[in-house]
Design a protein around this motif. Structure first.
Motif: not given
Length: 86
Positions: A29-55
């Motif tokens: 959220p602190f990067l200089e990206l468009e709001t839509k990109q921030k939402v997509v990247w934050s969601s992707a990062s959160f999903i990747a975190m969950e997948v890696v943790f459960w794996l």
């Protein structure tokens, strides 16, 4: 026996490495990206975190996974240990 030990080590590594994706989720959220990109990247990062943790959890097994999951819970960090847990 060596294969199982290697899988447990990889599992622990993946569980710890999932923290990198968590940190990214907080930093995006602190990067200089468009709001839509921030939402997509934050969601992707959160999903990747969950997948890696459960794996990692699948690789270490049920007993070790519950032990590390309890240790990673901030609510348990300063709690006094009972005689059973030691």
């Amino acid at each position: 026996m060596k294969k199982k030990n290697k899988a447990v080590r990889w599992g622990i590594f993946l569980m710890i490495f999932s923290g990198v994706f968590f940190a990214l989720t907080l930093l995006i959220p602190f990067l200089e990206l468009e709001t839509k990109q921030k939402v997509v990247w934050s969601s992707a990062s959160f999903i990747a975190m969950e997948v890696v943790f459960w794996l990692g959890g699948l690789l270490v097994g049920k007993e070790l996974f519950t032990k590390y999951k309890a240790r990673l819970n901030p609510g348990n960090w300063f709690r006094k240990k009972s005689a059973e847990e030691e």
